[in-house]
Design a protein around this motif. Structure first.
Motif, PDB file in Angstrom:
ATOM      1  N   SER A  95     -35.810  56.455  91.110  1.00  7.05           N
ATOM      2  CA  SER A  95     -37.073  56.511  90.379  1.00  7.05           C
ATOM      3  C   SER A  95     -36.804  56.567  88.880  1.00  7.05           C
ATOM      4  O   SER A  95     -35.771  57.076  88.431  1.00  7.05           O
ATOM      5  CB  SER A  95     -37.890  57.726  90.821  1.00  7.05           C
ATOM      6  OG  SER A  95     -37.190  58.923  90.562  1.00  7.05           O
ATOM      7  N   LEU A  96     -37.725  56.024  88.099  1.00  7.28           N
ATOM      8  CA  LEU A  96     -37.533  55.956  86.652  1.00  7.28           C
ATOM      9  C   LEU A  96     -37.597  57.322  85.990  1.00  7.28           C
ATOM     10  O   LEU A  96     -36.849  57.617  85.062  1.00  7.28           O
ATOM     11  CB  LEU A  96     -38.597  55.044  86.030  1.00  7.28           C
ATOM     12  CG  LEU A  96     -38.487  53.562  86.372  1.00  7.28           C
ATOM     13  CD1 LEU A  96     -39.691  52.815  85.808  1.00  7.28           C
ATOM     14  CD2 LEU A  96     -37.202  52.977  85.829  1.00  7.28           C
ATOM     15  N   GLY A  97     -38.496  58.150  86.469  1.00  8.08           N
ATOM     16  CA  GLY A  97     -38.707  59.444  85.820  1.00  8.08           C
ATOM     17  C   GLY A  97     -39.547  59.289  84.567  1.00  8.08           C
ATOM     18  O   GLY A  97     -39.445  58.291  83.853  1.00  8.08           O
ATOM     19  N   ASN A 148     -41.443  62.257  90.424  1.00  2.00           N
ATOM     20  CA  ASN A 148     -40.653  61.186  91.020  1.00  2.00           C
ATOM     21  C   ASN A 148     -41.467  59.989  91.490  1.00  2.00           C
ATOM     22  O   ASN A 148     -41.001  59.200  92.332  1.00  2.00           O
ATOM     23  CB  ASN A 148     -39.808  61.709  92.193  1.00  2.00           C
ATOM     24  CG  ASN A 148     -38.734  62.673  91.744  1.00  2.00           C
ATOM     25  OD1 ASN A 148     -38.179  62.546  90.650  1.00  2.00           O
ATOM     26  ND2 ASN A 148     -38.439  63.655  92.580  1.00  2.00           N
ATOM     27  N   ASP A 193     -43.373  56.324  90.567  1.00  4.47           N
ATOM     28  CA  ASP A 193     -43.435  55.205  89.637  1.00  4.47           C
ATOM     29  C   ASP A 193     -44.599  54.311  90.044  1.00  4.47           C
ATOM     30  O   ASP A 193     -44.848  54.113  91.247  1.00  4.47           O
ATOM     31  CB  ASP A 193     -42.157  54.358  89.674  1.00  4.47           C
ATOM     32  CG  ASP A 193     -40.910  55.142  89.302  1.00  4.47           C
ATOM     33  OD1 ASP A 193     -41.016  56.066  88.472  1.00  4.47           O
ATOM     34  OD2 ASP A 193     -39.837  54.829  89.855  1.00  4.47           O
ATOM     35  N   GLY A 221     -42.668  55.165  84.830  1.00  8.46           N
ATOM     36  CA  GLY A 221     -42.369  56.426  85.489  1.00  8.46           C
ATOM     37  C   GLY A 221     -43.489  57.443  85.329  1.00  8.46           C
ATOM     38  O   GLY A 221     -44.071  57.583  84.245  1.00  8.46           O
ATOM     39  N   GLU A 272     -42.809  48.453  85.316  1.00  8.85           N
ATOM     40  CA  GLU A 272     -42.740  49.701  86.069  1.00  8.85           C
ATOM     41  C   GLU A 272     -42.817  50.866  85.089  1.00  8.85           C
ATOM     42  O   GLU A 272     -42.156  50.845  84.047  1.00  8.85           O
ATOM     43  CB  GLU A 272     -41.428  49.775  86.859  1.00  8.85           C
ATOM     44  CG  GLU A 272     -41.157  48.559  87.712  1.00  8.85           C
ATOM     45  CD  GLU A 272     -39.792  48.599  88.393  1.00  8.85           C
ATOM     46  OE1 GLU A 272     -39.208  49.699  88.475  1.00  8.85           O
ATOM     47  OE2 GLU A 272     -39.309  47.536  88.818  1.00  8.85           O
TER      48      GLU A 272
END
Length: 248
Positions: free
Chosen positions: A63-65, A110, A112, A106, A104
């Protein structure tokens, strides 16, 4: 990012988009749909459409966060139509795909959110999804990053339209520079006829369900830039994924 890097980045994205489009069957891949469609071959056509739409759904289990951001060009190409998809086969289509611009973002906890779309092959595609990172590992961890996601897409063409939904799970390893990943997806795609030469076909629809298996590598040669490639089995048929993005 410097002006020179910005110009270079834009050029790379444009070049990749052209490469993905050029690698497909061309702008007329769906041009013979009207003359080839019947109620018997619509379901395998929907199956093929669902595979190339679903193939863009993942390239990492990480995940990007918040406040992560990833934007780029993505695309899936199926290397031959289903044997019963005479809509594409009778048109001489050997390989096909639809590239998309994808962004995308974040979110907290967690999650996205993903949005994508593009006009290609005479079709307009737009949609997106939500991804949840089940596990986020450290660098060189023996445990992979794991994420699940759900997506929905809409495809509009002069001769037909399609709706696509998918569920996906992907695992990837957060190694320096190279990030291998594997994934599984399940697609549900409904295609509806908007124009047809054969009588009694307009307005007809069919729903297909298929699976995707993917194995690939996401590479980050320099900060912020990443590219990926993968081999797919799209409902049992070979395909490839390509992508290039900028992640912050």
């Amino acid at each position: 990012m410097t002006p020179l890097l910005k110009r270079s980045s834009a050029s790379i994205l444009a070049a990749l988009a052209v490469a993905i489009v050029a690698g497909t069957a061309g702008a007329t891949a769906f041009g013979d749909f009207k003359s080839n469609v019947n109620l018997g071959n619509l379901k395998p056509f929907a199956l093929d459409i669902g595979g190339v739409l679903g193939g863009t759904n993942f390239h990492s289990g990480r995940s990007l966060g918040m406040p992560g951001f990833d934007v780029g060009v993505v695309g899936t190409m199926q290397l031959r139509p289903d044997r019963d998809d005479t809509i594409l086969r009778n048109a001489g289509v050997q390989r096909f795909g639809i590239p998309m611009i994808q962004a995308e973002i974040g979110l907290p906890f967690n999650f996205d959110v993903i949005a994508h779309g593009m006009s290609a092959q005479g079709a307009r595609v737009f949609g997106g999804g939500l991804r949840y990172g089940i596990h986020k590992s450290g660098v060189l961890s023996v445990l992979p990053d794991v994420a699940v996601s759900v997506f929905g897409d809409k495809l509009n063409h002069e001769f037909f339209n399609a709706t696509h939904f998918s569920g996906n799970v992907v695992a990837s390893f957060h190694l320096p520079i190279v990030h291998p990943y594997v994934g599984f997806g399940y697609d549900v795609t409904k295609a509806t006829v908007g124009a047809a030469t054969a009588a009694g076909v307009v307005g007809g629809s069919a729903t297909a369900r298929g699976t995707r298996l993917t194995a690939g590598v996401d590479v980050s040669p320099i900060p912020f830039l990443h590219a990926y490639g993968a081999y797919n089995l799209l409902h049992g048929l070979p395909g490839i994924d390509l992508g290039l993005g900028f992640r912050f």
